[in-house]
Design a protein around this motif. Structure first.
Motif, mmCIF file in Angstrom:
data_model
loop_
_atom_site.group_PDB
_atom_site.id
_atom_site.type_symbol
_atom_site.label_atom_id
_atom_site.label_comp_id
_atom_site.label_asym_id
_atom_site.label_seq_id
_atom_site.Cartn_x
_atom_site.Cartn_y
_atom_site.Cartn_z
ATOM 1 N N ARG A 1 0.857 -1.269 -0.152
ATOM 2 C CA ARG A 1 0.047 0.074 0.121
ATOM 3 C C ARG A 1 0.962 1.246 0.137
ATOM 4 N N GLU A 2 0.343 2.245 -0.483
ATOM 5 C CA GLU A 2 1.003 3.365 -0.561
ATOM 6 C C GLU A 2 0.989 4.177 0.788
ATOM 7 N N GLU B 1 2.996 6.862 4.046
ATOM 8 C CA GLU B 1 4.033 7.808 4.253
ATOM 9 C C GLU B 1 4.636 7.467 5.926
#
Length: 460
Positions: free
Chosen positions: A231-232, A234
């Motif tokens: 998954r993307e 941060e």
């Protein structure tokens, strides 16, 4: 040498489980990732996967067996070239044996040992013996140049030795970074990737307490990151404040026995009184907020119920004479709880002025330590964000914290039975049961409600 398959800890709180069903039988060949058994934990029935490849040489615990302790041997795995004749040296006694009968797997991670009680004393009770020790015939565990243990399966170590690989330069793909056969088969000397474990700060291992933690730790950072690797995301690094908040509130929820008391407060009299005072104080440039009244009401209540004006001091209760009230202030990336000292003896305008100053300097991160340490009681107000009610976490060593919701118009029934509309604010008092019992907490909350519903009394 044959490898023992041990009863795994499949949940953070698991100490024993039921071996519900074997999914393999003696003589079956298994590979890493193959399902071996179904195990009933304290939470659910879960499947247990193989870590190494080999042949199931012997099943030590039959299916349906209850109360199998974590780390007890449940089966024996034969590697290439081994036969059933080699099993005798690997078998251990029954689960109820002492610490010496719980043979530690050669590649059990250090953090798992501490969490699951390997050796029953949290130590490296059964380190692998060198090859010339006739008791086992196992090779000594590989280590990095700094002396840190490298966890690898016996087969992976043997392949690495034959290929001349430095295991400290191999990235493990097994559980908790363990090096397995697949990791070394395709690796070439000098070209392997450094393991994640070697990248972790040494201080983390050195700072681990020797004793068992009071509550189970959550999943490791590597485990969580692997869960979301497709998954993307941060990654947000923790600063000192966030680390402190995480540590203190985790400690609070794990060690402080919270209980909660809830009341609704009618604010109409207070709102009317506040409007009158603000009109009179307009020439001074002072404007009182509802929060100022709440601070004053709590400070006076601590004087009216002095046994509740207390903190937990490890092995005793410390009663505080003045009312020092902390107020949560949200700032970017966290919060501060500046303390208004002697709030019971201060005027509303004085409290208002100091609170504004403390809040401004808190947001600028310019508070001195003595301005946000101490106090026996705290207030957390989310009413301005439209929150009706919530439960706040106690900030140790405080004895209680008041969670304040928004004042909203609601239908109410008065003493004569007539239905009307009133401005009602919901509050929840979170209480440390070690310091304040239920009845005492109820008295404290009743005093707070009385002060806020009859605001003129606070000026007497």
């Amino acid at each position: 040498m044959p490898t023992q398959i041990l009863m795994p800890a499949l949940s953070p709180t698991m100490e024993e489980g039921t071996l519900a069903k074997w999914l393999v039988k003696e003589g079956d060949t298994v590979s890493s990732g193959d399902l071996l058994a179904e195990i009933e934990t304290d939470k659910a029935t879960m499947e247990f996967e193989a870590v190494d490849e080999g042949v199931i040489g012997k099943i030590l615990v039959p299916e349906g067996t209850e109360g199998v302790k974590v780390n007890d041997p449940i089966a024996v795995l034969l590697e290439e070239g081994e036969s059933a004749d080699d099993i005798g040296a690997a078998e251990s006694k029954a689960p109820e044996g002492d610490a010496s009968s719980h043979t530690e797997p050669a590649d059990a991670p250090e953090d798992l040992k501490a969490a699951e009680g390997y050796g029953r004393d949290g130590g490296d009770a059964q380190e692998e013996k060198p090859k010339d020790d006739g008791a086992s015939g196992a090779e000594s565990a590989p280590r990095t140049e700094d002396g840190e243990r490298i966890f690898a399966s016996p087969l992976a170590r043997r392949i690495a030795k034959d290929k001349g690989l430095d295991l400290s330069q191999v990235k493990g793909s097994g559980p908790r970074g363990r090096i397995v056969k697949a990791d070394v088969e395709g690796a070439e000397p000098g070209k392997a990737e450094a393991p994640k474990a070697a990248q972790a700060p040494k201080a983390a291992a050195q700072d681990k307490p020797a004793e068992k933690a009071p509550a189970p730790a959550g999943a490791s950072a590597d485990a969580v990151m692997k869960m979301y690797e497709d998954r993307e995301t941060e990654e947000v690094k923790l600063d000192g404040m966030r680390r402190t908040i995480a540590a203190r509130l985790t400690e609070a929820k794990q060690t402080v026995p919270h209980f909660y008391l809830r009341r609704d407060i009618k604010l109409d009299a207070l709102m009317k009184f506040r409007a009158q005072l603000n009109k009179q104080l307009e020439s001074r440039g002072t404007k009182l907020s509802v929060n100022d009244f709440i601070i004053k009401a709590c400070a006076l209540a601590l004087q009216q119920v002095p046994d509740a004006n207390a903190v937990w001091a490890g092995d005793r209760i410390l009663k505080i004479k003045p009312s020092d009230v902390a107020v949560a202030v949200a700032i970017e990336g966290g919060l501060f709880t500046p303390v208004l000292r002697d709030a019971d003896s201060r005027s509303l305008s004085s409290l208002s002025s100091q609170m504004k100053d403390l809040a401004k300097r808190a947001r600028d991160k310019k508070l001195a330590p003595h301005e946000y340490q101490g106090g026996s009681f705290a207030i957390s107000n989310l009413g301005m964000f439209g929150i009706d009610n919530f439960d706040a976490v106690i900030n140790p060593p405080h004895g209680a914290i008041l969670a304040v919701g928004a004042g909203v118009k609601k239908p109410v029934v008065d003493e004569d039975g007539a239905v009307g509309v009133a401005t009602v604010m919901s509050v929840t008092l979170s209480v440390d049961h070690r310091v304040i019992d239920g009845a005492l907490g109820a008295q404290l909350l009743a005093a707070i409600v009385e002060n806020l519903e009859n605001p003129m009394v606070m000026l007497a």
